[in-house]
Design a protein around this motif. Structure first.
Motif, short mmCIF file in Angstrom:
data_model
loop_
_atom_site.label_atom_id
_atom_site.label_comp_id
_atom_site.label_asym_id
_atom_site.label_seq_id
_atom_site.Cartn_x
_atom_site.Cartn_y
_atom_site.Cartn_z
N PHE A 519 1.30 -1.07 0.01
CA PHE A 519 0.12 -0.22 0.00
C PHE A 519 1.04 1.07 0.24
O PHE A 519 1.65 1.20 0.76
CB PHE A 519 -0.82 0.63 0.99
CG PHE A 519 -2.05 -1.14 1.26
CD1 PHE A 519 -3.30 -1.57 0.75
CD2 PHE A 519 -1.36 -2.29 2.09
CE1 PHE A 519 -3.75 -2.41 1.13
CE2 PHE A 519 -2.58 -3.20 2.19
CZ PHE A 519 -3.60 -3.55 1.96
N ARG A 522 -0.77 7.69 -0.37
CA ARG A 522 -2.16 8.86 -1.32
C ARG A 522 -2.61 9.13 -0.87
O ARG A 522 -3.26 9.00 -0.10
CB ARG A 522 -2.57 7.76 -2.07
CG ARG A 522 -1.45 6.82 -2.60
CD ARG A 522 -2.73 5.43 -3.44
NE ARG A 522 -3.10 4.22 -2.58
CZ ARG A 522 -4.29 4.16 -2.86
NH1 ARG A 522 -4.40 3.39 -4.40
NH2 ARG A 522 -4.64 3.29 -2.56
N GLN A 570 -3.01 4.73 7.35
CA GLN A 570 -1.88 5.33 7.63
C GLN A 570 -2.23 6.65 7.66
O GLN A 570 -3.58 7.27 7.71
CB GLN A 570 -1.94 5.28 6.01
CG GLN A 570 -1.56 4.22 5.22
CD GLN A 570 -0.82 3.88 4.11
OE1 GLN A 570 -1.02 5.08 3.49
NE2 GLN A 570 -0.63 3.31 3.94
N SER A 588 -5.96 7.82 6.24
CA SER A 588 -6.31 6.73 5.15
C SER A 588 -7.00 5.64 5.79
O SER A 588 -6.04 5.09 6.41
CB SER A 588 -6.08 6.88 3.58
OG SER A 588 -4.83 8.25 3.01
N ILE A 590 -7.32 1.88 4.07
CA ILE A 590 -7.03 1.05 3.27
C ILE A 590 -7.49 0.23 3.47
O ILE A 590 -6.85 -0.75 4.28
CB ILE A 590 -5.71 1.00 2.68
CG1 ILE A 590 -5.40 2.81 2.64
CG2 ILE A 590 -5.37 0.79 1.35
CD1 ILE A 590 -4.39 3.08 2.25
N THR A 591 -8.21 -1.16 2.58
CA THR A 591 -8.44 -1.75 2.28
C THR A 591 -8.77 -2.84 1.26
O THR A 591 -8.92 -2.54 -0.05
CB THR A 591 -9.84 -2.97 2.90
OG1 THR A 591 -10.88 -2.23 1.66
CG2 THR A 591 -10.18 -3.02 4.40
N GLY A 595 -10.93 -0.20 -1.34
CA GLY A 595 -9.65 0.95 -1.78
C GLY A 595 -9.85 1.61 -0.04
O GLY A 595 -9.29 1.33 0.80
N GLN A 596 -10.03 3.05 -0.33
CA GLN A 596 -9.70 3.93 0.37
C GLN A 596 -10.43 4.76 0.51
O GLN A 596 -11.04 5.22 -0.19
CB GLN A 596 -8.66 4.41 -0.03
CG GLN A 596 -7.21 5.32 0.96
CD GLN A 596 -5.98 5.84 -0.03
OE1 GLN A 596 -4.91 4.83 0.11
NE2 GLN A 596 -6.09 7.24 0.38
N ASP A 597 -10.36 5.29 2.20
CA ASP A 597 -11.59 6.40 2.74
C ASP A 597 -10.61 7.54 3.79
O ASP A 597 -9.84 6.92 4.06
CB ASP A 597 -12.43 6.05 3.34
CG ASP A 597 -13.39 5.29 2.79
OD1 ASP A 597 -14.50 5.50 1.20
OD2 ASP A 597 -13.21 4.34 3.09
N GLN A 598 -10.75 8.52 3.34
CA GLN A 598 -10.32 9.66 3.57
C GLN A 598 -10.92 9.77 5.57
O GLN A 598 -12.19 10.65 5.17
CB GLN A 598 -9.84 10.58 3.10
CG GLN A 598 -9.05 10.13 1.74
CD GLN A 598 -7.39 9.73 2.18
OE1 GLN A 598 -6.77 11.01 3.43
NE2 GLN A 598 -6.78 9.26 1.34
#
Length: 819
Positions: A519, A522, A570, A588, A590-591, A595-598
């Protein structure tokens, strides 16, 4: 029927049959073991049908309900009868995502694990269960269980929709339990004709988007799907799509004299008739039940109009979901309609008296995340002897040979066990099954003692390689080819996986097998406010220099108990100025599958790694930044994705500029702990949180132990990894040293000392080079040949805890299509 013979003084056959039909299923199962003739007679289709018909006439309703275990890795099936209680558990059916049919089909019930996904068929009376073979991956699907009276076969029918670019975007598959075609899904005999494609797609869409989880209903030899008209391009007259279990063909049924809505209508089978339930709340207090009078004409009639205000407890107006799941009794004993609510209550309705009465209230649940929006997961209990046909694979796995093979595999290292998947398809399915993975994990970690491994550079300078600490203690030291070329921080094991973090990337890995997934940090610059960007230009971030920090990034590994997926959280500082106390921190989540959430943490976080415990990650706040000068624990609940703040003990919460003490969080013995490191006294003060109260757990005295001292500059940090359950000693880690601290004797036994390893002059290959990652790593500081890594800011090898496990990713989307 010919009653089983018990000798010359037996009762008449008719009387014997009447006696046996009144016995519960558990007694019948015991009597089958008397002799072969009893087994044959009590297993015959004639006797099973008579026994079920007799049980259906009972007026007293019995229900079953499902609830996840506290760990969310299995689901328990309970009976509403206190004498039965827990019926059985479905291992691997995860969390709060099990979807059960509201009523059995001639004694058998269909259950869907939406996470895997997988289908199960079980008989709650006999407690027999089978997992159906995997079906093809689909974007959305819906399935129902029915009975073909012509062939006396149970069939599971699945409608699924694929990508719109495929020629056949809607499919209908059939699985016959114990069928002559074997353990496989096959296309329906009539397929999905073109004129029914839109209706079938609408049926799948209705199930997918409905909050009530609209399941197909079996009645009159047909499976029926509700169609929400708004899901079709033009408003049709059809409200129900029907599928014949005998001919395997489709037909449609027109709507009752009202508009079908997505939230207020569902189908149910009552006394063998297809019915449609219409909830008139919140504009009224009536629940209407319409009955299909004639399949040919498609006429409906209003059968019941239930006034919800007639309920004695007057709490049927509030639940967001009320579902009619079936009826019990007959015209002699009196038929009663069964309702269940999202408040986990079951209620009977007497059509004669109009009385509503609560018969079941499920108050205890292992799911803290269940809300009133959750679909009620209650099903009618039916006394039935219907057999549950095991698949050929399940039968093979229950053989003595398969059990012996599993016992051997449990004792093999993880990398060896994974390689044995190549032996055959049977071995591949065995080793990859959820039950084997969980059994392997439990067998190899049952002692709960800390296992230590070292991570170094991989083959050819790429990736990472791993070796157990005991290999270092019993052999030659590693060569410089295995020295790490960038700072690395390793997490504690979390459900068989570890997180290895560098400044640029994080790696979800299984050290036992060499599996990895990377990962990259990002965060787009357009997510950073303009005023922060302006401050960033003249105020570079101040990064920590100790062994447990990698630049201005911090990463934690957690686990979502609902979806049974690992989660990487992260946090990254874009601005961190201790003088002005200004900061900008992004988070962030992440799975691999989602996907990714903020998110934005409520407080600044310090540079120490977070602690994970029961679906929640914990950090210590950074009192040198922001408005608050007090320390606090910041928690992130992974399933709900919500932050919260936990006050620290007063002695740890207090902070000022002159204080040299550091604080961080750790997990010890399944408990959240906060640690105050005092470099003046050279002590670690550990407090634990139990029952919402902080109490002192340990005090570690480091004075006089070389290499284990804390300093006031934050460069030398001593953290706690685990407590040995065998003798209560605490495992300490400085990055360069590992030692077991005895709280009674106040002594430290060294397990690993980097300085001693480097003094050895032998140059032998140490690591079993396990290929880990083919990506290039950031190498800001590379130790030169002959350079002492102790003089470098990069540790050549990093020790960490691990668990013996076969866990791996990605299971989705590939695995979700298979299971």
């Amino acid at each position: 029927m010919v009653a089983p013979s018990i000798g010359s003084s037996m009762l008449p056959d008719e009387l014997m049959t009447e006696v046996l039909m009144r016995l519960p299923v558990k007694s019948i199962l015991r009597f089958r073991a008397v002799c072969r003739s009893w087994a044959a007679a009590l297993s015959s289709e004639e006797f099973c049908s008579l026994h079920m018909a007799k049980a259906e006439a009972e007026a007293a309703p019995k229900l079953i309900f499902i609830s996840p275990t506290p760990s969310f890795d299995s689901t328990r099936v309970y009976s509403s009868d206190p004498s039965d209680g827990l019926l059985f558990a479905l291992n691997g059916v995860r969390g709060d995502f099990a979807d059960m049919a509201p009523a059995p089909c001639r004694g058998l019930t269909l259950l869907h694990d939406l996470v895997a996904p997988a289908y199960y068929v079980f008989n709650a009376a006999t407690r027999a269960v089978t997992r159906l073979p995997p079906c093809q991956h689909a974007v959305a699907s819906t399935a129902g269980l029915g009975f073909d009276a012509s062939t006396k076969e149970y069939k599971v029918v699945r409608l699924s929709s694929g990508n719109s670019d495929k020629k056949q975007r809607i499919k209908c598959e059939v699985y016959v339990l114990g069928g002559e075609h074997g353990d496989r899904w096959r296309p329906a005999a009539g397929g999905v004709p073109f004129r029914f494609c839109n209706f079938a797609s609408a049926a799948v869409a209705t199930v997918r988007w409905s909050k009530r989880k609209q399941r197909p209903v079996f009645a009159h030899g047909f499976l029926h799907w509700l169609i929400y008209p708004a899901t079709l391009p033009t408003r049709p007259r059809a409200a129900v799509l029907s599928f014949s279990l005998q001919d395997e063909t489709f037909k449609w049924i027109r709507s009752p004299p009202f508009e079908v809505s997505l939230s207020g209508v569902h189908l149910v089978e009552l006394s063998g008739h297809l019915c449609m339930v219409r909830d008139l709340r919140p504009h009224g207090t009536i629940l209407e039940i319409w009955k299909m009078k004639d399949y040919n004409s498609g006429d409906w009639s209003l059968q019941h109009s239930i006034d919800l205000l007639q309920h004695v407890e007057r709490d049927l107006i509030d639940p967001q979901i009320i579902r009619v799941i079936g009826s019990v009794g007959d015209y002699i004993s009196g038929e009663k309609v069964i309702l269940v609510t999202s408040k986990r209550k079951a209620i009977t309705y007497d059509p004669v008296s109009g009385i509503l009465k609560t018969i079941l209230s499920i108050r205890e649940t292992s799911s803290p995340y269940e809300t009133q929006k959750s679909t009620p997961r209650v099903c009618l209990f039916q006394q039935s002897l219907a057999p549950v046909h095991k698949t050929s694979e399940e039968i093979a796995l229950l053989s003595p040979l398969a059990k012996a093979i599993k016992e051997v595999l449990f004792r093999l290292p993880g990398d060896f066990a994974v390689q044995l998947k190549l032996v055959s398809k049977q071995w591949l399915r065995l080793i990859g099954s959820e039950s084997f993975l969980s059994s392997y994990y439990a067998h190899n970690n049952m002692d709960r003692r800390p296992k230590i491994m070292l991570v170094g550079n991989g083959a050819g300078g790429l990736g990472f390689s791993f070796a157990p600490l005991k290999k270092l203690l019993g052999g030659a030291p590693p060569g410089q080819g295995t020295w790490l070329k960038t700072n690395v921080v390793c997490s504690k094991p979390c459900h068989g996986m570890n997180l290895i973090s560098t400044e640029m990337e994080d790696y979800l890995c299984n050290p036992s097998t060499g599996y990895h997934h990377s990962f990259r940090a990002r965060v787009a610059l357009y997510d950073v406010p303009d005023h922060v960007l302006e401050m960033m230009r003249g105020n570079p971030c101040t990064s920590e220099k100790h062994a447990f920090a990698v630049g201005n990034k911090n990463a934690g590994l957690g686990f979502n108990p609902l979806t049974q997926e690992h989660v990487v959280v992260q946090t990254l500082y874009h601005l961190k100025d201790f003088k002005s106390r200004q900061y900008f921190l992004t988070c962030s989540v992440i799975t691999i599958c989602s996907g990714q959430d903020q998110f934005e943490p409520p407080l600044p976080l310090n540079a120490m790694p977070p602690a994970y415990l029961s679906g929640v990650l914990y950090w210590m706040s950074e009192p040198r930044l922001g408005q608050s000068y007090k320390r606090a624990v910041v928690s992130f609940d992974i399933p709900t994705q919500m932050f919260s703040i936990i006050p620290c003990p007063p002695c740890i919460a207090m902070w000022n500029d002159a204080s040299p003490c550091q604080a961080f969080v750790v997990e010890l013995e399944g408990t959240l702990c906060v640690v105050l490191a005092d470099p003046v006294a050279d002590e670690l003060d550990i407090w634990k949180l139990e029952h919402d109260r902080w109490d002192r757990a340990y005090k570690v005295y480091l004075d006089g132990w070389l290499g284990y001292s804390c300093d006031s500059f934050g460069i030398s940090v001593v953290t706690l990894l685990a407590v040995d359950p065998k003798d209560g000693r605490i495992l300490l880690n400085t990055g360069m040293k590992l030692g077991l601290y005895d709280p009674v004797r106040r002594t430290i036994e060294n397990l690993y000392d980097l300085d001693e390893v480097l003094r050895l002059q032998q140059r032998h290959t140490f690591f079993d080079e396990l290929p880990y990652s083919q990506g290039k790593h950031c190498s800001p500081q590379v130790p030169l040949e002959g350079e002492d890594p102790a003089d470098s800011k990069i540790l050549p090898w990093v020790p960490f805890l691990y668990e013996e496990s076969l866990a791996s990713y990605p299971r989705a989307p590939i695995a979700r299509g298979l299971y």
